[in-house]
Design a protein around this motif. Sequence first.
Motif, short mmCIF file in Angstrom:
data_model
loop_
_atom_site.label_atom_id
_atom_site.label_comp_id
_atom_site.label_asym_id
_atom_site.label_seq_id
_atom_site.Cartn_x
_atom_site.Cartn_y
_atom_site.Cartn_z
N THR A 87 0.72 -1.22 -0.01
CA THR A 87 -0.08 0.09 0.01
C THR A 87 0.86 1.27 -0.04
O THR A 87 1.95 1.17 0.27
N PRO A 88 0.23 2.22 -0.61
CA PRO A 88 1.34 3.37 -0.55
C PRO A 88 1.62 3.94 0.86
O PRO A 88 0.84 3.82 1.92
N ILE A 89 2.54 4.71 1.01
CA ILE A 89 2.86 5.25 2.38
C ILE A 89 3.32 6.71 2.27
O ILE A 89 3.59 7.30 0.87
N LYS A 90 3.93 7.25 3.20
CA LYS A 90 4.06 8.96 3.04
C LYS A 90 5.23 9.10 2.05
O LYS A 90 6.12 8.45 2.04
N GLY A 91 5.00 9.95 1.05
CA GLY A 91 6.04 10.40 0.20
C GLY A 91 6.00 9.73 -1.29
O GLY A 91 6.46 9.90 -2.32
N ASP A 92 5.20 8.39 -1.20
CA ASP A 92 4.90 7.80 -2.24
C ASP A 92 4.06 8.59 -3.34
O ASP A 92 3.14 9.39 -2.88
N ILE A 93 4.42 8.44 -4.63
CA ILE A 93 3.39 9.18 -5.79
C ILE A 93 2.55 8.36 -6.35
O ILE A 93 3.07 7.40 -6.83
N VAL A 94 1.28 8.61 -6.15
CA VAL A 94 0.23 7.60 -6.71
C VAL A 94 -0.35 8.10 -7.69
O VAL A 94 -0.59 9.41 -7.99
N THR A 95 -0.95 7.55 -8.81
CA THR A 95 -1.85 7.95 -9.90
C THR A 95 -3.42 7.24 -9.52
O THR A 95 -3.33 6.11 -9.46
N VAL A 96 -4.09 8.18 -9.38
CA VAL A 96 -5.53 7.69 -9.02
C VAL A 96 -6.56 8.34 -10.12
O VAL A 96 -6.20 9.36 -10.77
N LYS A 97 -7.65 7.57 -10.25
CA LYS A 97 -8.39 7.92 -11.01
C LYS A 97 -9.94 8.02 -10.25
O LYS A 97 -10.21 7.11 -9.41
N TYR A 98 -10.39 9.17 -10.08
CA TYR A 98 -11.69 9.39 -9.11
C TYR A 98 -12.72 10.23 -9.69
O TYR A 98 -12.60 11.10 -10.36
N ASN A 99 -13.69 10.23 -8.86
CA ASN A 99 -14.95 10.98 -9.17
C ASN A 99 -15.47 11.62 -7.73
O ASN A 99 -14.97 11.04 -6.95
N VAL A 100 -16.11 12.56 -7.95
CA VAL A 100 -16.69 13.02 -6.65
C VAL A 100 -18.26 13.53 -6.75
O VAL A 100 -18.71 14.29 -7.67
N THR A 101 -19.09 12.78 -6.06
CA THR A 101 -20.54 13.13 -6.15
C THR A 101 -21.27 13.29 -4.70
O THR A 101 -20.44 13.04 -3.66
N GLY A 102 -22.33 13.72 -4.48
CA GLY A 102 -22.80 14.03 -3.29
C GLY A 102 -23.54 12.47 -2.81
O GLY A 102 -23.38 11.56 -3.67
N LEU A 103 -23.89 12.54 -1.45
CA LEU A 103 -24.36 11.38 -0.83
C LEU A 103 -25.48 10.65 -1.78
O LEU A 103 -25.55 9.44 -1.96
N GLN A 104 -26.11 11.69 -2.47
CA GLN A 104 -27.21 11.15 -3.05
C GLN A 104 -27.04 10.65 -4.70
O GLN A 104 -28.03 10.53 -5.48
#
Length: 182
Positions: A87-104
Amino acid sequence: MKNSQLYIITLVVLTFLGCKELEPRRPKEHSTTNFYKEVIEQNKKLNALETKRIKQTLDRDTLTTYQSSANGFWYTYINKDTVSSQTPIKGDIVTVKYNVTGLQGNQFYDYQTRDYTVDKEDFVPGLTEGIKLMKKGETITFVIPSYRAYGVTGDGSRIGINQTLRSTLTLIEIKKPNNETK
């Protein structure tokens, strides 16, 4: 003569009144400690209400089992890696794909890809902790209460104040700062 007597009497009265020793004004007692305690108690009540609302919403989703994290958010695996333990630790560079929605489900930000240096850059606070739970290739949906997201300020753009967030995040790559790939 009456005017001069009136003048003298007024002068004597003012002299007696003027001789009274001035008493310093005391500041009003404002207890900032009590104010802060009241604000803290109010926030605890609001957070408890938000947590209750989140749990009710998650309980209605009978097809998905959410886990509660020690960091104040809920998550469920969409794609789980049972082989790797890195798993990533402090200082690692991660590439992520994500979205953000509301709870509904109301969409704030559609899927986007981003490089993030773990614990060294600003990101949604709940997601910064969530990323550290992930392994390369995993996809997790996080439900983040407002106090672990953007709180009372919002993000200044699309996310309003006290907004509970749901984000589906895929960890694409983990790189060490010296560009070694995990």
